[in-house]
Design an enzyme around this catalytic site. Structure first.
Site, PDB file in Angstrom:
ATOM      1  N   ASP A  21       4.961  -2.149   1.591  1.00 47.66           N
ATOM      2  CA  ASP A  21       3.913  -3.012   2.124  1.00 47.66           C
ATOM      3  C   ASP A  21       3.773  -4.205   1.177  1.00 47.66           C
ATOM      4  O   ASP A  21       4.273  -4.169   0.039  1.00 47.66           O
ATOM      5  CB  ASP A  21       2.606  -2.213   2.207  1.00 47.66           C
ATOM      6  N   ASP A  32       0.557  -6.958   0.939  1.00 48.21           N
ATOM      7  CA  ASP A  32      -0.793  -7.153   0.407  1.00 48.21           C
ATOM      8  C   ASP A  32      -1.357  -5.847  -0.127  1.00 48.21           C
ATOM      9  O   ASP A  32      -1.373  -4.828   0.566  1.00 48.21           O
ATOM     10  CB  ASP A  32      -1.720  -7.703   1.495  1.00 48.21           C
ATOM     11  N   GLY A  70       1.857  -6.287   7.689  1.00 47.89           N
ATOM     12  CA  GLY A  70       1.152  -6.855   8.830  1.00 47.89           C
ATOM     13  C   GLY A  70       1.277  -8.357   8.893  1.00 47.89           C
ATOM     14  O   GLY A  70       0.889  -8.979   9.882  1.00 47.89           O
ATOM     15  N   ASP A  84      -0.881   0.970   0.842  1.00 47.85           N
ATOM     16  CA  ASP A  84      -2.255   1.077   0.346  1.00 47.85           C
ATOM     17  C   ASP A  84      -3.315   1.116   1.435  1.00 47.85           C
ATOM     18  O   ASP A  84      -4.458   1.496   1.174  1.00 47.85           O
ATOM     19  CB  ASP A  84      -2.566  -0.093  -0.588  1.00 47.85           C
ATOM     20  N   SER A  85      -2.978   0.706   2.670  1.00 44.47           N
ATOM     21  CA  SER A  85      -3.988   0.582   3.716  1.00 44.47           C
ATOM     22  C   SER A  85      -3.672   1.470   4.917  1.00 44.47           C
ATOM     23  O   SER A  85      -2.578   2.031   5.036  1.00 44.47           O
ATOM     24  CB  SER A  85      -4.104  -0.876   4.172  1.00 44.47           C
TER      25      SER A  85
END
Length: 273
Positions: A9, A11, A45, A218-219
């Site tokens: 990922d 961000d 994303g 992380d999300s």
């Protein structure tokens, strides 16, 4: 089994709080990954064009799972691009029009689009995620392949909006699926077009099994990807549900946690020994 694919990922994971990473360290790592035949995949994303800017020297030889899986590319060849029918785009916009506290980005293959009324400070923030971003007076009249909506709002309103959207969108043939991308963003994705779907396409192309995949995130929009990968890592700064899913942990994004995992792969340290 040895790791044959590393999916990261961006961000909150690969990038630090200033939207940067240690370019020199990663360049050395990438040369070794390439030498060992380990594929590097950017799974984010963010917009495809934005992600390419982070890797100017190797953008034509790595893979991108962009827009939370709506656009999958390998060596600049598009393998998959989702598409939402125009009438469904309008249905989603009708629902979002009832939420005055959000800024809506309509994400398409050629560009991302915001309404002309969006404040300039919001536009400036969105350019951290969208290299191509256009203002439009009418979001209902966009001639592009639309595959995602991204909503920005105050952090404290994310959970309540997620609940409302789950209910409202579920009433329309499960038209879109809301996922939290962290940092006050909610993405509406086509059901099934998540990061794990894009990574699975690359695995099939390259003949790589789940037990040979390493994923770092992380999300909440990383959860499917982490569940799929045998070697799944959560950042120290990860959301609690992400940490619960991941098999392993690493340091925070400000402490180069993702690069530290890559170093462990290259050095064949635990759990890669």
């Amino acid at each position: 089994m040895a790791v044959k694919m590393i999916a990261v990922d961006m961000d909150g994971t690969f990038l630090d709080e200033n939207k940067q990473y240690n370019v020199q360290r990663f360049s050395r790592q990438y040369a070794l990954l390439k030498e060992k035949g380990i594929r590097f995949v950017v799974a984010s994303g963010n917009q495809f064009y934005q992600l390419q800017r982070y890797f100017p020297d190797i953008k034509n030889e790595i893979a991108f799972v962009a827009e939370n899986g709506a656009w999958v590319s390998d060596c600049n060849e598009t393998l998959f691009c989702g598409e939402l029918a125009k009438e469904k785009v309008h249905q989603v916009l009708d629902i979002l029009a009832q939420e005055p506290g959000i800024s809506t980005v309509v994400c398409g293959r050629n560009s991302a689009y915001v309404h002309s009324s969006v404040p300039e400070e919001v536009i400036a923030m969105l350019t951290n995620h969208y290299y191509r971003l256009e203002k439009r007076d009418n979001l209902y009249d966009i001639d592009d392949t639309i595959f995602k909506f991204s909503l920005n709002l105050a952090h404290e309103g994310v959970d309540e909006l997620m609940e409302r959207l789950h209910s409202q969108l579920g009433e329309i043939e499960n038209i879109m699926h809301p996922v939290s991308s962290g940092f006050g963003f909610i993405d509406l994705i086509i059901p099934g077009c998540h990061k794990a779907h894009g990574i699975a396409m690359l695995q099939e192309k390259w003949g790589i099994g789940d037990c040979e995949v390493l994923a770092i995130g992380d999300s909440a929009n990383d959860i499917e990807m982490l569940r799929q990968a045998c070697f799944s890592f959560a950042m120290a700064n990860a959301a609690a549900p992400v940490s619960a899913v991941a098999r392993y942990k690493t340091e925070s994004n400000n402490d180069e946690g993702a690069l530290n995992v890559i170093s462990r792969v290259l050095a064949r340290e635990f759990p890669f020994d």
